[in-house]
Design a protein around this motif. Structure first.
Motif, mmCIF file in Angstrom:
data_model
loop_
_atom_site.group_PDB
_atom_site.id
_atom_site.type_symbol
_atom_site.label_atom_id
_atom_site.label_comp_id
_atom_site.label_asym_id
_atom_site.label_seq_id
_atom_site.Cartn_x
_atom_site.Cartn_y
_atom_site.Cartn_z
ATOM 1 N N PRO A 90 -71.692 -34.095 5.857
ATOM 2 C CA PRO A 90 -71.951 -35.393 5.227
ATOM 3 C C PRO A 90 -70.891 -36.436 5.512
ATOM 4 C CG PRO A 90 -71.258 -33.773 3.595
ATOM 5 C CD PRO A 90 -71.425 -33.041 4.875
ATOM 6 N N ASN A 91 -69.715 -35.978 5.957
ATOM 7 C CA ASN A 91 -68.623 -36.930 6.167
ATOM 8 C C ASN A 91 -68.525 -37.451 7.594
ATOM 9 O OD1 ASN A 91 -67.617 -36.873 3.475
ATOM 10 N ND2 ASN A 91 -66.882 -34.807 3.900
ATOM 11 N N LYS A 127 -71.874 -42.948 7.546
ATOM 12 C CA LYS A 127 -71.716 -41.506 7.363
ATOM 13 C C LYS A 127 -73.074 -40.878 7.035
ATOM 14 C CE LYS A 127 -66.913 -41.315 6.200
ATOM 15 N NZ LYS A 127 -65.856 -40.942 5.288
ATOM 16 N N ARG A 129 -73.992 -38.804 4.856
ATOM 17 C CA ARG A 129 -74.376 -38.782 3.445
ATOM 18 C C ARG A 129 -74.847 -40.153 2.962
ATOM 19 N NH1 ARG A 129 -69.787 -40.995 0.994
ATOM 20 N NH2 ARG A 129 -67.812 -40.315 1.886
ATOM 21 N N GLN A 130 -74.496 -41.211 3.706
ATOM 22 C CA GLN A 130 -74.897 -42.554 3.292
ATOM 23 C C GLN A 130 -76.275 -42.937 3.836
ATOM 24 O OE1 GLN A 130 -71.467 -44.512 5.003
ATOM 25 N NE2 GLN A 130 -70.504 -44.763 3.004
ATOM 26 N N LYS A 136 -81.579 -40.087 8.266
ATOM 27 C CA LYS A 136 -81.063 -38.739 8.545
ATOM 28 C C LYS A 136 -81.958 -38.051 9.575
ATOM 29 C CE LYS A 136 -78.720 -37.789 4.195
ATOM 30 N NZ LYS A 136 -78.773 -37.213 2.870
ATOM 31 N N GLU B 100 -75.312 -35.295 -6.467
ATOM 32 C CA GLU B 100 -75.335 -34.932 -5.044
ATOM 33 C C GLU B 100 -76.644 -34.243 -4.685
ATOM 34 O OE1 GLU B 100 -71.963 -33.084 -2.933
ATOM 35 O OE2 GLU B 100 -70.831 -33.498 -4.744
ATOM 36 N N GLN B 182 -67.652 -39.964 -4.462
ATOM 37 C CA GLN B 182 -69.039 -39.729 -4.030
ATOM 38 C C GLN B 182 -69.395 -38.254 -4.115
ATOM 39 O OE1 GLN B 182 -71.764 -41.149 -3.162
ATOM 40 N NE2 GLN B 182 -71.249 -43.314 -3.001
ATOM 41 N N GLU B 183 -68.376 -37.386 -4.040
ATOM 42 C CA GLU B 183 -68.648 -35.950 -3.984
ATOM 43 C C GLU B 183 -67.851 -35.196 -5.043
ATOM 44 O OE1 GLU B 183 -67.897 -34.755 0.036
ATOM 45 O OE2 GLU B 183 -69.097 -36.419 0.768
#
Lengths: 308, 547
Positions: A90-91, A127, A129-130, A136, B100, B182-183
């Motif tokens: 995710p990063n 990123k 996750r964004q 995605k 999440e 965020q996490e």
């Protein structure tokens, strides 16, 4: 010529839970194979067996003549894969993910990769996750195409894509087919399979219940004809005609609604004896085929009836 | 019934930790009671124990350590870090973790105010902590009765309540931090870092004179003001109320922020604090070296945790070397009046070794423990990658499974080597600056010798990952770490047989600062690690991925 994908009696279970049982099918090189089935039918299990992420309990799977388990690395060189539920770091940004997988594949044509990014209008600076669900899937779709693989195995590829990107995907599949690439697409969106696939396999409760090309699968299904006449006609006379499954008289008595299977020649000739106002035939769609095989009174998995 | 409200459902989710953590931590407190009961049989032995404990005053206040309750309180001093792990993880997962996974979206779609949902979850965690505290209190009381302690049930329960309060503070802090991240992992990491700082701040006043004001900045200090198991010391109601107030403030602030922010987002920070927004781009990071291979990516993933753990471990080693002289001067008069304790230190120090070296050797046994804990966290990352499906696309690339596993393990091994080397440099630098007399070869052995132990834990974790999911694998490794630690550091006091002591890897680490490392021990540890890794690799190349 050997089939690009050759699956023979493939079986996989998860302990006491069913996976797939005795699945066999072939996909010829250059073919676009649609793999249809409801959730939990065994599509993803079959695909993950092809990608050597799972080890089969029995049977064999070969891609381009290579054993999917023993020669998996060689197979992956010529395969592009998109999982049904893409999970990535995710990063990392979209660009980093694509660069990373490009390196894992030993390098790709950067110009082609940039072209794909432009086609899908992907912002590579964000990123993972964004990203939204659709973005995605774009990242994963691009990584599947970016090394111009001979075979693409795509698990529900358009799930989450907006209509414009779905169209772009359809175009890429058609272009790929024209270039001789082979596709295995799993889906439960039948219209997309109808648009892009040449052959279809239907899986239900872990068993492949039918394979064949799209046209053949259409031909064996029921369809409907509605005929309106200028005056009342004896609708009972249609019941005994070849291909007629069921007859329903329209409310005013001036027409019939026929459920058909097989050729309509006898019906058309019989209708010609009366003054016909209109005749409407409802084209079979894969939705109908799909429903037939998954509704409660449809044929069981053991009624396997390959038309290919 | 357990699914009839958010509170009960959350409490139901905590049922295994309540019993597991409650009983486990209760036993952690009780185990020193067994040893002290055997140790303090004569007045001379009591004096020796008190003197010896004074050398470890950095760990906890030395109060009535010749009593069962006092010794247990003293002994678990630094273990507050271990005890606070559960609330830290649970609180960072409570809202942020559910955001999440988007499960909070569904939960908040029911016709119930957001504040109430969050409040019920927080209340469930407080209830769970109280239940754990109750269990710990009961077990401590039972242990005390068995070994003839002079504290009652009320003392045991107050001890458990004090633990629950400090855990609630740490949980509240994690919950508050998770509103800004965020996490959940980031929130847990920041809270763990702050917890470490709190532990160190609390230590300061025991090591450096006239520094109590620094320790007052740490909630751990107020936790330590209550020693319910120590006869005559008792409970500091003011300190407990302060912990309660801190819990309410931190949790209240977290809830206040939660109901005002976007679900899935973070608390908005002022514009001047925000990072500049990146313009949309279709560029590719073609020069990024961390994307060149699985190993390079593994290094990229582990780099930041390695940096923090290096700061912690090397910083701890360096600080201890710095502080050892000051401690020695503080303790010199005490030791002079206790020939038995002096002899004991000399024995530990190998007869002719200096006090500093002997003391440092005792402290340095924590270094392998810390490195092994680091390895546990990184094994957790490996198993989570598989469980969450992040290995799927990597394994769909033309990479051998064995290569992927070994590359990731090599990245972890590189980090453990890095931490070992930096720890050596920090300790050696501190020794040169302060003039502490330590054999340079032994210092290298003590710092670099932690590497095989880190590798061993990593290899065992990779092996277990072949069968276990993330939580189970991490739990198993943590359990092993705890068992090994107690075999090596409590076992001798319990007079466990030598064969049992040999089961712990710490046995093979020994006291390298004083006696160097036994070559056969290092080879043995590396060999066991290699076998574990080999078996783990064998399993990984054959297993179903993500099942």
């Amino acid at each position: 010529m050997a089939a690009m994908i050759d699956v023979e009696a493939l079986t996989k279970s998860y302990g006491s839970k069913r996976g797939i049982t005795d699945v066999s099918f072939q996909v010829e090189e250059g073919d676009v194979f649609g793999f249809l089935g409801p959730n939990g039918a065994g599509k993803t299990t079959t695909i993950r067996l092809l990608m050597a992420l799972l080890h089969p309990d029995a049977g064999s799977a070969r891609i381009a003549g290579l054993d999917c388990w023993k020669q998996s690395v060689d197979i992956k060189r010529l395969t592009g894969y998109m999982p049904g539920e893409p999970a990535l770091d995710p990063n990392l940004t979209g660009g980093q993910i694509l660069e990373y997988f490009a390196h894992l594949r030993g390098g790709v044509d950067q110009a082609y990769l940039k072209q794909l990014i432009q086609r899908f209008e992907l912002d590579t600076s964000r990123k993972f996750r964004q990203y939204s669900t659709g973005n995605k899937r774009k990242v994963v779709l691009i990584q599947a195409f970016m090394h111009r693989p001979r075979l693409l195995i795509l698990d529900e590829p358009t799930n989450g894509l907006d209509p414009l990107n779905q169209q772009e995907f359809d175009r890429m599949v058609l272009e790929g087919r024209n270039e001789g690439r082979t596709f295995l697409l799993s889906s439960h969106v039948l219209s997309e399979v109808e648009k892009t696939c040449s052959t279809v396999g239907i899986i239900r409760e872990g068993r492949l219940v039918r394979t064949g090309d799209v046209a053949e699968v259409k031909a064996i299904k029921r369809y409907e004809i509605t005929i309106t006449f200028a005056s009342a006609v004896p609708t009972e006379s249609f019941k005994s005609l070849e291909g007629v499954i069921d007859v329903e008289t329209l409310p005013h008595g001036h027409g019939v609604h026929l459920t058909m299977q097989g050729p309509a020649d006898a019906v058309v000739k019989a209708a010609a004896h009366y003054p016909v106002v209109s005749l409407t035939s409802y084209e079979p769609s894969l939705e109908d085929i799909f429903l037939r095989y998954y509704e409660g009174d449809g044929p069981r998995a053991t009624d396997k009836d390959n038309v290919a | 019934m357990w699914l009839s409200s958010v509170f009960l459902k959350t409490l139901r989710d905590y049922r295994i930790p309540i019993f597991g953590w409650g009983i486990g931590m209760g036993l952690v407190v009780v185990s020193p009671m067994a040893s002290v009961a055997a140790l303090v049989t004569t007045p001379q032995a009591r004096a020796q124990l008190a003197s010896l404990a004074a050398t470890f005053a950095w760990n906890a206040d030395v109060v009535a350590v010749d009593t069962i309750g006092g010794y247990a309180t003293f002994k678990i001093g630094i273990f507050i870090f271990l005890i606070a792990v559960w609330p830290l993880l649970a609180a960072s997962r409570m809202l942020r973790g559910e955001e999440e996974t988007s499960t909070l979206d569904v939960l908040l779609s029911v016709p119930r105010p957001r504040l109430r949902v969050a409040l019920e979850k927080v209340a469930a965690m407080w209830t769970a902590l109280l239940a754990m505290g109750l269990l710990i209190g009961l077990i401590v009381f039972a242990g005390g009765q068995k070994f003839g302690a002079d504290f009652g049930l009320g003392n045991g329960l107050l001890f458990g309540l004090n633990l629950a309060l400090i855990c609630a503070v740490i949980g509240g802090l994690a919950l508050l931090i998770s509103q800004f991240t965020q996490e959940r992992g980031t929130a847990a990491g920041w809270t763990a870092g702050l917890l470490l700082i709190f532990v160190v701040l609390d230590m300061v006043h025991r090591v450096v004179a006239n520094s109590e004001w620094i320790s007052r900045l740490s909630p751990i200090y107020y936790y330590n003001q209550t020693k319910a198991l120590v006869p005559g010391y008792g409970v500091n109601v003011g300190a407990m109320l302060l912990l309660l107030a801190l819990t309410l403030i931190l949790s209240g602030a977290a809830l206040w922020l939660f109901v005002r922010r976007d679900v899935g987002g973070t608390v908005s920070v002022p514009r001047w604090l925000r990072l500049p927004e990146q313009a949309a781009s279709q560029a590719l990071p073609v020069r990024d070296l961390s994307l060149r291979s699985v190993y390079a990516r593994g290094i990229g993933m582990i780099a930041m945790p390695t940096l923090w753990w290096t700061l912690g471990i090397a910083g701890f080693a360096g600080w201890m070397v710095f502080a050892v002289q000051q401690m020695a001067s503080r303790l010199s008069s005490l030791l002079a009046s206790s020939p038995a304790a002096m002899n004991l230190i000399k024995n530990i120090g190998g007869g002719s070794a200096s006090f500093e070296a002997g003391f440092l050797s005792a402290i340095f046994v924590l270094l392998p423990l810390l490195l092994m804990a680091f390895a546990v966290t990184q094994v957790n990352g490996w198993t989570a990658d598989e469980q969450d499906g992040r290995l799927e696309l990597v394994l769909a690339a033309p990479q051998r499974r064995l290569g992927v596993l070994l590359a990731r393990f090599a990245a972890l091994a590189s980090s453990t080597v890095f931490i070992g080397v930096v720890t050596l440099l920090a300790a050696a630098g501190a020794a040169i600056i302060t003039g502490v007399r330590v054999d340079s070869g032994n210092l290298a052995a003590a710092t670099l010798g932690i590497i095989p132990l880190g590798l061993l834990v990593a290899a065992v974790g990779y092996l277990a990952a072949g069968w276990l999911r993330t939580a189970a694998d991490t739990g198993l490794l943590s359990f092993l770490l705890l068992i090994w630690f107690f075999i090596s550091f409590i076992g001798p006091e319990l007079q466990l047989p030598d064969a049992t002591l040999r089961l712990s890897p710490f046995y093979y680490y020994g006291s390298p600062l004083l006696h160097g490392l036994a070559f056969t021990s290092v080879v043995g540890l590396v060999a066991v690690a290699a076998v574990a890794l080999g078996l783990g690799a064998l399993r990984f190349v054959r297993k179903d991925i993500g099942v």
